[in-house]
Design a protein around this motif. Structure first.
Motif, mmCIF file in Angstrom:
data_model
loop_
_atom_site.group_PDB
_atom_site.id
_atom_site.type_symbol
_atom_site.label_atom_id
_atom_site.label_comp_id
_atom_site.label_asym_id
_atom_site.label_seq_id
_atom_site.Cartn_x
_atom_site.Cartn_y
_atom_site.Cartn_z
ATOM 1 N N VAL A 188 17.609 46.297 10.658
ATOM 2 C CA VAL A 188 16.989 46.948 12.431
ATOM 3 C C VAL A 188 17.246 46.243 13.191
ATOM 4 O O VAL A 188 17.528 45.136 13.646
ATOM 5 C CB VAL A 188 15.394 47.385 11.756
ATOM 6 C CG1 VAL A 188 15.215 49.082 11.641
ATOM 7 C CG2 VAL A 188 14.584 45.986 11.733
ATOM 8 N N LYS A 192 14.114 49.006 17.661
ATOM 9 C CA LYS A 192 13.685 50.209 16.418
ATOM 10 C C LYS A 192 12.213 49.043 16.259
ATOM 11 O O LYS A 192 11.438 49.608 15.424
ATOM 12 C CB LYS A 192 13.819 49.565 15.533
ATOM 13 C CG LYS A 192 14.068 50.417 14.049
ATOM 14 C CD LYS A 192 14.527 52.295 13.962
ATOM 15 C CE LYS A 192 13.336 53.174 13.246
ATOM 16 N NZ LYS A 192 12.519 53.384 13.149
ATOM 17 N N PHE A 193 12.644 47.849 16.079
ATOM 18 C CA PHE A 193 11.502 46.692 15.149
ATOM 19 C C PHE A 193 9.426 47.291 15.874
ATOM 20 O O PHE A 193 9.065 48.039 15.473
ATOM 21 C CB PHE A 193 11.622 45.661 14.587
ATOM 22 C CG PHE A 193 10.101 44.905 14.039
ATOM 23 C CD1 PHE A 193 10.085 44.862 12.896
ATOM 24 C CD2 PHE A 193 9.084 43.937 14.882
ATOM 25 C CE1 PHE A 193 8.924 44.465 12.381
ATOM 26 C CE2 PHE A 193 8.225 43.588 14.277
ATOM 27 C CZ PHE A 193 8.380 43.591 13.204
ATOM 28 N N ASN A 195 9.643 50.028 18.494
ATOM 29 C CA ASN A 195 8.776 51.311 18.898
ATOM 30 C C ASN A 195 8.314 51.463 16.946
ATOM 31 O O ASN A 195 7.599 52.245 17.816
ATOM 32 C CB ASN A 195 10.508 51.899 18.487
ATOM 33 C CG ASN A 195 11.423 51.802 19.528
ATOM 34 O OD1 ASN A 195 11.173 51.299 20.720
ATOM 35 N ND2 ASN A 195 12.497 52.174 19.456
ATOM 36 N N ASP A 196 8.738 50.718 16.165
ATOM 37 C CA ASP A 196 7.647 50.858 15.553
ATOM 38 C C ASP A 196 6.313 50.420 15.026
ATOM 39 O O ASP A 196 5.594 51.217 15.080
ATOM 40 C CB ASP A 196 7.741 50.497 13.894
ATOM 41 C CG ASP A 196 9.452 51.697 13.123
ATOM 42 O OD1 ASP A 196 8.879 53.028 13.854
ATOM 43 O OD2 ASP A 196 10.281 51.028 11.679
ATOM 44 N N ALA A 200 3.390 52.828 15.208
ATOM 45 C CA ALA A 200 2.166 52.067 14.803
ATOM 46 C C ALA A 200 0.681 52.249 14.858
ATOM 47 O O ALA A 200 -0.135 52.725 14.838
ATOM 48 C CB ALA A 200 3.125 50.987 13.760
ATOM 49 N N ASP A 208 1.435 51.547 7.459
ATOM 50 C CA ASP A 208 2.719 51.875 6.690
ATOM 51 C C ASP A 208 3.854 50.740 7.794
ATOM 52 O O ASP A 208 4.700 50.721 6.721
ATOM 53 C CB ASP A 208 2.463 52.793 8.140
ATOM 54 C CG ASP A 208 2.313 54.796 7.398
ATOM 55 O OD1 ASP A 208 1.031 54.462 6.433
ATOM 56 O OD2 ASP A 208 2.464 55.277 8.175
ATOM 57 N N ILE A 209 3.694 49.921 8.805
ATOM 58 C CA ILE A 209 4.778 49.046 9.031
ATOM 59 C C ILE A 209 4.891 48.269 8.244
ATOM 60 O O ILE A 209 5.718 47.650 7.507
ATOM 61 C CB ILE A 209 5.005 49.323 10.189
ATOM 62 C CG1 ILE A 209 3.151 49.034 11.010
ATOM 63 C CG2 ILE A 209 5.505 50.042 11.394
ATOM 64 C CD1 ILE A 209 4.040 47.617 12.130
ATOM 65 N N LYS A 212 6.713 49.434 5.295
ATOM 66 C CA LYS A 212 7.913 49.135 5.508
ATOM 67 C C LYS A 212 9.011 47.863 5.869
ATOM 68 O O LYS A 212 9.157 47.962 4.547
ATOM 69 C CB LYS A 212 8.081 50.249 6.891
ATOM 70 C CG LYS A 212 9.849 50.109 6.971
ATOM 71 C CD LYS A 212 9.530 51.265 8.230
ATOM 72 C CE LYS A 212 10.962 51.258 8.857
ATOM 73 N NZ LYS A 212 11.455 52.176 10.112
ATOM 74 N N TYR A 213 7.982 47.331 5.995
ATOM 75 C CA TYR A 213 8.737 45.714 6.409
ATOM 76 C C TYR A 213 8.573 45.100 5.528
ATOM 77 O O TYR A 213 9.086 44.129 5.172
ATOM 78 C CB TYR A 213 8.599 44.890 8.057
ATOM 79 C CG TYR A 213 9.287 46.468 8.965
ATOM 80 C CD1 TYR A 213 10.540 46.256 9.522
ATOM 81 C CD2 TYR A 213 8.775 47.280 9.885
ATOM 82 C CE1 TYR A 213 11.252 46.858 10.423
ATOM 83 C CE2 TYR A 213 9.320 47.975 10.415
ATOM 84 C CZ TYR A 213 10.498 47.514 10.947
ATOM 85 O OH TYR A 213 11.281 48.888 11.500
ATOM 86 N N THR A 233 4.354 43.145 19.551
ATOM 87 C CA THR A 233 5.461 43.187 18.292
ATOM 88 C C THR A 233 5.771 41.789 17.931
ATOM 89 O O THR A 233 6.209 41.738 16.437
ATOM 90 C CB THR A 233 6.271 43.582 19.047
ATOM 91 O OG1 THR A 233 6.727 44.691 19.876
ATOM 92 C CG2 THR A 233 7.432 43.670 18.031
#
Ligand code: ADP
Ligand code: MG
Length: 455
Positions: A188, A192-193, A195-196, A200, A208-209, A212-213, A233
């Motif tokens: 990513v 993008k990170f 935004n996620d 979230a 979820d994140i 995902k990560y 972030t």
């Protein structure tokens, strides 16, 4: 000794004499086609014309010397393109050998894999290794061989358009295809990170994140510099980082500058980054720029004359994307006009793509670019401050105003702390001289110019 044994011995010998990336790129897939008793000529086969020329120009001496060590009857070496030479793609299943022509015809707009975000067009076979990126390349190869163990995190930095994304994505693609058990890779951008993370938080779905990560074997984050200053972030990334790191998962990061030069990056993140391996990609030298152009020309079956390629390589210095951009435009033009391109038009295209002359950059913008680069207030450059750490930035600013904006010496002195014009002349001469001897300085100046042109 049999022919293939002889060649194996020679390659083993050469491998010790040249850098690993160069060996892998240029010689690993060579072969000894024949050794003629009649005249003592050894014929070496390379997979394409470009590799042939490159090897002949750079490694002839080493090859001849090494061959003669093992077989004194060898008198000379000649080179030929052998199309069925083993392909450089180590991950292709053995029963599916692809010839180079076939490989070249692969469509370039292959689809991005939605699971990994990797674009299959980025491969090592199209990545040229030269003096500006061989360390970065070698570090990436080491990571691929030993995912999660060797260099963690791997931090690659360098200016715009110098191949960071290409290198990281190629690493991701290689890991995805070479780990049979199936390593899960996630690529990513830091945007993008971010935004996620924001989404979230908004949707109250932090789990979820996390999933995902943290549920991957290899996390690649491109352009991590943008994370600086985004507190939430950064925090989330810090925890992700730790979770992965503690489980021996690989983290690969890129940035346009070294961790120490990312403003507002949290200290604890900076120290994490510095705890791994940091490598930079510098500006490509002429030889490498030429190599990149020639490879493109070969791979895409473009016809364009040698002089034009050399001219482009000599003029477009700061950015590989621009190098490709100029080439594409020139090819389009010559095909459309069905004639060779004249220098005037060529210059026009180069200027258009690199924007070196079209812009009216003000002195103020240029000074700000220098100040931003060194992370100092503009005022430090423009007032009479005599702080020691300002000396070099101010000299560089003087040099840039002269070199890029072509301002007069007195005018430059006026702008930068009301200095006498002789001080300015001295500074400009000093920097011009130092650039030729100090690669670090010359890279700095290129990076600043990059910023100046982007303002
Ligand atoms: P960055 O991420 O550093 O801004 P990119 O990876 O996007 O740069 O590279 C810009 C362009 O130049 C891409 O099309 C890429 O394929 C090409 N490129 C960069 N480095 C190389 C290289 N060493 N060999 C071949 N192509 C390269
Ligand atoms: Mg990039």
């Amino acid at each position: 000794m049999e022919q293939h044994e002889l060649w194996r011995a020679v390659l083993g010998d050469i491998e010790l004499q040249i850098s690993k990336p160069n060996f892998l790129t240029w010689l690993k897939h060579s072969q000894l086609v024949e050794k003629r008793d009649r005249d003592g000529v050894a014929l070496v086969g390379l997979p394409n014309n470009f590799a042939k020329e490159w090897v002949r120009n750079r490694y002839h001496k080493i090859i001849l010397g090494s061959l003669r060590t093992f077989d004194a009857s060898v008198k000379n070496v000649e080179y030929a393109v052998i199309h069925n030479a083993p392909t450089p793609k180590k991950d292709l299943p053995q029963n599916r050998k692809v010839s180079n022509e076939e490989e070249f015809r692969l469509p370039l707009d292959l689809k991005v894999d939605p699971k990994t975000n990797l674009n299959p067009k980025y491969t090592f076979s199209s990545f040229i290794v030269g003096s500006s990126n061989d360390l970065a390349y070698a570090a990436v190869q080491a990571v691929i061989k030993d995912v999660g163990k060797k260099y963690n995190p791997l931090f690659v930095y360098g200016g715009v358009g110098l191949g960071k994304t290409h290198l990281l994505q190629a690493a991701g693609n290689e890991i995805t295809s070479s780990y049979r058990g199936g390593a899960s890779v996630l690529y990513v951008t830091s945007e993008k990170f971010l935004n996620d993370v924001v989404a979230a938080i908004r949707n109250k779905r932090m789990e979820d994140i996390k999933k995902k990560y943290r549920d991957v074997d290899v996390l690649i984050i491109d352009d991590i510099q943008f994370i600086g200053g985004k507190t939430t972030t950064e925090q989330e990334f810090f925890h992700t980082f730790n979770a992965l790191y503690e489980n021996n998962k690989q983290i690969i990061l890129s940035s346009d500058r070294a961790p120490s030069a990312i403003p507002t990056l949290e200290e604890r993140l900076r120290s994490r980054f510095e705890g791994g391996m940091i490598v930079d990609i510098a500006y490509p030298d002429y030889e490498m720029r030429l190599a990149i152009l020639k490879t493109k020309v070969l791979n895409q079956n473009i016809t364009i004359d040698e002089k034009t390629i050399e001219y482009i390589a000599s003029k477009v210095q700061r950015n590989i994307r621009e190098l490709e951009g100029v080439l594409n435009k020139v090819v389009f033009y010559t095909q459309y006009k069905n004639t060779a391109i004249e220098t005037k038009k060529l210059d026009e295209i180069i200027n258009e793509v690199t924007q070196t002359v079209s812009k009216n950059i003000t002195a103020q913008e240029a000074i700000k670019a220098v100040a931003d680069f060194f992370e100092i207030p503009v005022a430090d450059l423009t007032n009479r401050s005599r702080k020691k750490e300002i000396v070099e930035p101010r000299q560089i600013a003087m040099y840039i105003l002269r070199d890029v904006l072509k301002l007069s010496y007195p005018h430059i002195g006026e702008k930068l702390g009301k200095r006498d014009h002789t001080t300015v002349i001295h500074a400009c001469e000093k920097i011009s001289r130092d650039i030729t001897q100090n690669n670090h300085l010359s890279q700095k100046i290129m990076m600043i110019k990059e910023r100046v042109f982007k303002t």
